[in-house]
Design an enzyme around this catalytic site. Structure first.
Site, PDB file in Angstrom:
ATOM      1  N   ASN A 125      -0.369  -5.588   0.878  1.00 40.32           N
ATOM      2  CA  ASN A 125       0.589  -6.624   0.507  1.00 40.32           C
ATOM      3  C   ASN A 125       1.786  -5.911  -0.115  1.00 40.32           C
ATOM      4  O   ASN A 125       1.719  -5.446  -1.247  1.00 40.32           O
ATOM      5  CB  ASN A 125      -0.071  -7.587  -0.499  1.00 40.32           C
ATOM      6  CG  ASN A 125       0.916  -8.603  -1.042  1.00 40.32           C
ATOM      7  OD1 ASN A 125       2.058  -8.694  -0.575  1.00 40.32           O
ATOM      8  ND2 ASN A 125       0.482  -9.374  -2.032  1.00 40.32           N
ATOM      9  N   TRP A 126       2.854  -5.834   0.662  1.00 38.99           N
ATOM     10  CA  TRP A 126       4.014  -5.054   0.206  1.00 38.99           C
ATOM     11  C   TRP A 126       4.870  -5.797  -0.814  1.00 38.99           C
ATOM     12  O   TRP A 126       5.812  -5.228  -1.362  1.00 38.99           O
ATOM     13  CB  TRP A 126       4.878  -4.637   1.409  1.00 38.99           C
ATOM     14  CG  TRP A 126       4.231  -3.687   2.357  1.00 38.99           C
ATOM     15  CD1 TRP A 126       2.936  -3.211   2.321  1.00 38.99           C
ATOM     16  CD2 TRP A 126       4.839  -3.069   3.489  1.00 38.99           C
ATOM     17  NE1 TRP A 126       2.718  -2.350   3.369  1.00 38.99           N
ATOM     18  CE2 TRP A 126       3.868  -2.243   4.104  1.00 38.99           C
ATOM     19  CE3 TRP A 126       6.115  -3.131   4.055  1.00 38.99           C
ATOM     20  CZ2 TRP A 126       4.141  -1.491   5.249  1.00 38.99           C
ATOM     21  CZ3 TRP A 126       6.397  -2.391   5.192  1.00 38.99           C
ATOM     22  CH2 TRP A 126       5.412  -1.577   5.785  1.00 38.99           C
ATOM     23  N   LYS A 127       4.554  -7.076  -1.015  1.00 35.92           N
ATOM     24  CA  LYS A 127       5.309  -7.886  -1.988  1.00 35.92           C
ATOM     25  C   LYS A 127       6.816  -7.767  -1.712  1.00 35.92           C
ATOM     26  O   LYS A 127       7.213  -7.733  -0.549  1.00 35.92           O
ATOM     27  CB  LYS A 127       4.910  -7.505  -3.419  1.00 35.92           C
ATOM     28  CG  LYS A 127       3.384  -7.575  -3.594  1.00 35.92           C
ATOM     29  CD  LYS A 127       2.934  -7.517  -5.019  1.00 35.92           C
ATOM     30  CE  LYS A 127       1.405  -7.592  -5.074  1.00 35.92           C
ATOM     31  NZ  LYS A 127       0.863  -7.598  -6.431  1.00 35.92           N
TER      32      LYS A 127
ATOM     33  N   HIS B 114      -1.473 -16.461  -3.221  1.00 34.94           N
ATOM     34  CA  HIS B 114      -1.466 -15.307  -4.125  1.00 34.94           C
ATOM     35  C   HIS B 114      -1.092 -15.786  -5.531  1.00 34.94           C
ATOM     36  O   HIS B 114      -0.293 -16.700  -5.680  1.00 34.94           O
ATOM     37  CB  HIS B 114      -0.452 -14.273  -3.627  1.00 34.94           C
ATOM     38  CG  HIS B 114      -0.605 -12.960  -4.304  1.00 34.94           C
ATOM     39  ND1 HIS B 114      -0.121 -12.726  -5.569  1.00 34.94           N
ATOM     40  CD2 HIS B 114      -1.216 -11.813  -3.912  1.00 34.94           C
ATOM     41  CE1 HIS B 114      -0.429 -11.484  -5.917  1.00 34.94           C
ATOM     42  NE2 HIS B 114      -1.096 -10.912  -4.932  1.00 34.94           N
TER      43      HIS B 114
ATOM     44  N   GLU C  23       0.816 -14.649  -7.586  1.00 42.05           N
ATOM     45  CA  GLU C  23       2.251 -14.576  -7.868  1.00 42.05           C
ATOM     46  C   GLU C  23       3.001 -15.762  -7.271  1.00 42.05           C
ATOM     47  O   GLU C  23       4.148 -16.014  -7.643  1.00 42.05           O
ATOM     48  CB  GLU C  23       2.809 -13.233  -7.349  1.00 42.05           C
ATOM     49  CG  GLU C  23       2.343 -12.086  -8.225  1.00 42.05           C
ATOM     50  CD  GLU C  23       2.288 -10.732  -7.540  1.00 42.05           C
ATOM     51  OE1 GLU C  23       2.922 -10.549  -6.484  1.00 42.05           O
ATOM     52  OE2 GLU C  23       1.579  -9.848  -8.064  1.00 42.05           O
TER      53      GLU C  23
ATOM     54  N   GLU D 192      -8.914 -11.767  -6.294  1.00 39.46           N
ATOM     55  CA  GLU D 192      -7.955 -10.968  -7.049  1.00 39.46           C
ATOM     56  C   GLU D 192      -7.903 -11.457  -8.495  1.00 39.46           C
ATOM     57  O   GLU D 192      -7.162 -12.399  -8.802  1.00 39.46           O
ATOM     58  CB  GLU D 192      -6.557 -11.096  -6.428  1.00 39.46           C
ATOM     59  CG  GLU D 192      -6.456 -10.553  -5.025  1.00 39.46           C
ATOM     60  CD  GLU D 192      -5.047 -10.057  -4.715  1.00 39.46           C
ATOM     61  OE1 GLU D 192      -4.951  -8.936  -4.232  1.00 39.46           O
ATOM     62  OE2 GLU D 192      -4.064 -10.770  -4.981  1.00 39.46           O
TER      63      GLU D 192
ATOM     64  N   GLY E 297      -1.633  -5.159 -10.600  1.00 39.60           N
ATOM     65  CA  GLY E 297      -0.488  -4.373 -11.047  1.00 39.60           C
ATOM     66  C   GLY E 297      -0.648  -3.787 -12.441  1.00 39.60           C
ATOM     67  O   GLY E 297       0.310  -3.289 -13.023  1.00 39.60           O
TER      68      GLY E 297
ATOM     69  N   SER F  97      -5.290  -3.501  -8.466  1.00 35.95           N
ATOM     70  CA  SER F  97      -5.290  -2.088  -8.847  1.00 35.95           C
ATOM     71  C   SER F  97      -6.235  -1.230  -8.012  1.00 35.95           C
ATOM     72  O   SER F  97      -6.859  -0.289  -8.531  1.00 35.95           O
ATOM     73  CB  SER F  97      -5.595  -1.932 -10.352  1.00 35.95           C
ATOM     74  OG  SER F  97      -4.581  -2.549 -11.117  1.00 35.95           O
TER      75      SER F  97
ATOM     76  N   GLY G 181      -1.881  -3.805  -3.296  1.00 36.39           N
ATOM     77  CA  GLY G 181      -0.468  -3.975  -3.616  1.00 36.39           C
ATOM     78  C   GLY G 181       0.235  -2.631  -3.696  1.00 36.39           C
ATOM     79  O   GLY G 181       0.564  -2.007  -2.690  1.00 36.39           O
ATOM     80  N   GLY G 182       0.446  -2.140  -4.924  1.00 42.90           N
ATOM     81  CA  GLY G 182       1.226  -0.918  -5.153  1.00 42.90           C
ATOM     82  C   GLY G 182       0.837   0.268  -4.287  1.00 42.90           C
ATOM     83  O   GLY G 182       1.703   0.956  -3.741  1.00 42.90           O
TER      84      GLY G 182
END
Ligand code: 13P
Length: 266
Positions: free
Chosen positions: A10-12, A96, A98, A182, A188, A228, A249-250
């Site tokens: 997930n590149w956000k 998600h 977010e 999640e 994150g 994470s 994610g990251g």
């Protein structure tokens, strides 16, 4: 039943078109010989079309980060399921944390804004159904806040989300679905959920699917862990019996890290 592990990035809100295509080209090369793991990248909307061209005929699949439930119409700023299908999206992330607007603590003013613009289980449920109508597989996200975990409410929160988000689906649809557990406090933050505990909650999710849709759906649905996930913790997570992949994610923004996570699923 053996379920194929699915590792999705997930590149956000990261990567220009050029950067997205560079990352995809690197991943296509670095994961070329990987078999038995499904690999998905979810770039931002602006990079989806060039990403789909870069992925044409390749083994990596394309996903989007959201959609709207209507087919077309006066919905300024929204993206229809058919538009995503049209450019080759196979997956879409829905719900998600977010976009649910329940991400961490926010001040009162922002809370008000979030309550106008964020989605709830009811909108997530509409989006899940709309994705299936368009032939796109949803990756439905769920997970508890830190306060909810501390209050011993994790299982109730996750069960409640799944029951509401998947209401009214057929058992065939449920069987083909991907669910991402999640925990919001792990996203994150570098604070990963312990593998045995992540496995336990993914099991709660599978049992909820069993109660709603029966054993075939429960044994087929793939449940990912997200929060994470890094190359140094992915192997233990991905080898838990209830965990069928990761939503990253990251660490999905760097070809080396994402490739290492994909390979650790083998
Ligand atoms: P991080 O891997 O950056 O914690 O993000 C997880 C996530 O939100 C994936 O959807």
């Amino acid at each position: 039943m053996a379920r194929t592990s699915i590792i999705a990035g997930n590149w956000k809100m990261h990567k220009t078109v050029l950067e997205a295509v560079e990352l995809i080209n690197a991943l296509v090369d670095s994961t070329e010989r990987v078999e038995g793991v499904e690999i998905v990248v979810c770039p931002p909307f602006t990079a989806l079309y060039p990403a789909s061209q870069a992925l044409a005929g390749e083994h990596i699949k394309l996903g989007a980060q959201n959609l709207f439930w209507e087919e077309k119409g006066a919905w300024t700023s929204q993206i229809a399921p058919g538009m995503l299908k049209d450019i080759g999206c196979k997956y879409v992330i829905i719900g998600h944390s977010e976009t649910r607007g329940r991400f961490g603590t926010v001040d009162a003013e922002l809370e008000k804004v979030l309550s106008y613009f964020s989605e709830a289980d009811e909108t997530i449920n509409r989006k899940v159904k709309a994705a299936f109508r368009a032939g796109i597989t949803p990756i439905v996200c769920c997970g508890e806040l830190l306060e909810e975990r501390k209050g011993g409410k994790t299982d109730d929160v996750v069960r409640g989300q799944i029951e509401a988000d998947l209401a009214g689906m057929s058992s065939e649809q449920a069987a083909s679905l991907v669910i991402a557990y999640e925990p919001v406090w792990a996203i994150g933050t570098g604070e990963v959920c312990d593998a045995p505990e992540a496995n336990r909650v993914c099991g709660v999710i599978r049992e909820t699917v069993r109660e709603m849709f029966g054993s075939h759906a429960a044994e087929s649905v793939r449940v990912q862990y997200g929060g994470s996930v890094k190359p140094d913790n992915s192997r233990e997570l991905l080898h838990q019996p209830e965990i069928d992949g990761a939503l990253v994610g990251g660490a999905s923004l760097k070809a080396d890290d994402f490739t290492a996570i994909v390979k650790s699923a083998l």
